[in-house]
Design a protein around this motif. Structure first.
Motif, PDB file in Angstrom:
ATOM      1  N   VAL A   3       0.834  29.232 -80.755  1.00  0.00           N
ATOM      2  CA  VAL A   3      -0.394  28.470 -80.583  1.00  0.00           C
ATOM      3  C   VAL A   3      -0.123  27.004 -80.887  1.00  0.00           C
ATOM      4  N   LEU A   5      -1.963  23.713 -82.195  1.00  0.00           N
ATOM      5  CA  LEU A   5      -3.136  23.186 -82.881  1.00  0.00           C
ATOM      6  C   LEU A   5      -3.121  21.667 -82.779  1.00  0.00           C
ATOM      7  N   GLN A  17      -3.360  25.636 -89.949  1.00  0.00           N
ATOM      8  CA  GLN A  17      -2.019  26.106 -89.625  1.00  0.00           C
ATOM      9  C   GLN A  17      -1.573  27.205 -90.584  1.00  0.00           C
ATOM     10  N   LEU A  20      -3.511  30.416 -89.801  1.00  0.00           N
ATOM     11  CA  LEU A  20      -3.049  31.064 -88.576  1.00  0.00           C
ATOM     12  C   LEU A  20      -1.673  31.694 -88.778  1.00  0.00           C
ATOM     13  N   ASP A  21      -0.803  31.013 -89.519  1.00  0.00           N
ATOM     14  CA  ASP A  21       0.509  31.589 -89.813  1.00  0.00           C
ATOM     15  C   ASP A  21       0.369  32.899 -90.578  1.00  0.00           C
ATOM     16  N   TYR A  25       0.267  34.214 -86.325  1.00  0.00           N
ATOM     17  CA  TYR A  25       0.462  33.323 -85.191  1.00  0.00           C
ATOM     18  C   TYR A  25       1.572  32.328 -85.522  1.00  0.00           C
ATOM     19  N   THR A  27       2.413  28.796 -85.227  1.00  0.00           N
ATOM     20  CA  THR A  27       1.517  27.668 -84.984  1.00  0.00           C
ATOM     21  C   THR A  27       2.241  26.336 -85.102  1.00  0.00           C
ATOM     22  N   TRP A  29       1.550  22.329 -85.099  1.00  0.00           N
ATOM     23  CA  TRP A  29       0.412  21.441 -85.370  1.00  0.00           C
ATOM     24  C   TRP A  29       0.791  20.005 -85.050  1.00  0.00           C
ATOM     25  N   TYR A  45       2.747  27.602 -74.566  1.00  0.00           N
ATOM     26  CA  TYR A  45       1.809  28.086 -75.575  1.00  0.00           C
ATOM     27  C   TYR A  45       0.832  29.097 -74.975  1.00  0.00           C
ATOM     28  N   SER A 180       7.714  29.139 -84.533  1.00  0.00           N
ATOM     29  CA  SER A 180       7.154  27.791 -84.452  1.00  0.00           C
ATOM     30  C   SER A 180       8.193  26.788 -84.939  1.00  0.00           C
TER      31      SER A 180
END
Length: 226
Positions: A3, A5, A17, A20-21, A25, A27, A29, A45, A180
């Motif tokens: 994702v 952000l 972040q 979500l982690d 996810y 993520t 940012w 993404y 990520s």
């Protein structure tokens, strides 16, 4: 799921972040429109979370650019702008959802799942493949009705393969989705995750295509689901 952000507020961006982690996810940012453009050129993404009040360019401008460039994955606007005209403008510009700050993290992740489910043409959160079931909302996997514990990365690999049954995915494609920025990736990380999945779910589930990647074959027509 990876994702992006796009949020200029340091405190909110960092907290989102981290949340979500923790929700599994991967993520990335960024805080500016230019950084978002650079990230989108470099990575694929599954979903973009987009603030509107950004430095350099308004988020609505970035949204229109994304849609005009052919980006079809979900974009969720996350903003403090709570007026009806703003919501209408965002949705008409191509946003898949409009979330008002402050927001609940569980609701945010539910809206991400919903948007991605619609993008894949699914009506519900459970992926079924024969006796194997993956509940995305509960983050649970079962085989013949028995729960099978998976690590976050194992869950991510399995999800990608189930969402693309019949399609060979390369190691690079799986890494791109699972990791990520800043995460260390061992050269054999995907191979290790595949090995563990085979031990837990059966060695026949995932096929290796030599020098190409991995695939879960589609169930032949007529066999159906249990």
């Amino acid at each position: 799921m990876r994702v992006l952000l796009v949020e200029d507020d340091p405190q909110l961006g960092r907290a989102t972040q981290m949340g979500l982690d923790l929700s599994s996810y991967a993520t990335d940012w960024v805080q500016t429109a230019d950084s978002a453009r650079s990230a989108l050129r470099s990575h694929d993404y599954a979903c973009v979370l987009l603030d509107l009040g950004l430095p350099q360019a308004d988020g609505m401008v970035l949204l229109r650019e994304l849609r005009q460039s052919g980006f079809t994955n979900p974009v969720l606007i996350v903003t403090a702008r709570d007026q009806i005209p703003d919501r209408i403008a965002g949705l008409d510009a191509g946003a898949d959802d409009f979330i008002i700050k402050p927001f609940d993290l569980d609701e945010l992740t539910a809206r991400i799942r919903s948007a991605c489910r619609r993008a894949h043409g699914r009506a519900h959160e459970v992926l079924q493949h024969g006796a194997l079931a993956m509940d995305m909302a509960a983050r649970q996997v079962s085989l013949h009705g028995q729960s099978v514990p998976l690590t976050v990365k194992e869950f991510g690999v399995l999800r990608m393969l189930l969402e693309h049954t019949g399609q060979v995915l390369t190691r690079e494609q799986l890494e791109e989705t699972l990791y990520s920025w800043g995460e260390e990736i061992e050269s054999n990380a995907i191979q290790v995750h595949i090995h563990h999945l085979r031990k837990k779910l059966g060695k026949e589930l995932i096929r290796t295509i030599h020098a190409v990647g991995y695939v879960i074959d589609k169930i032949p027509a007529g066999e159906g689901q249990p």
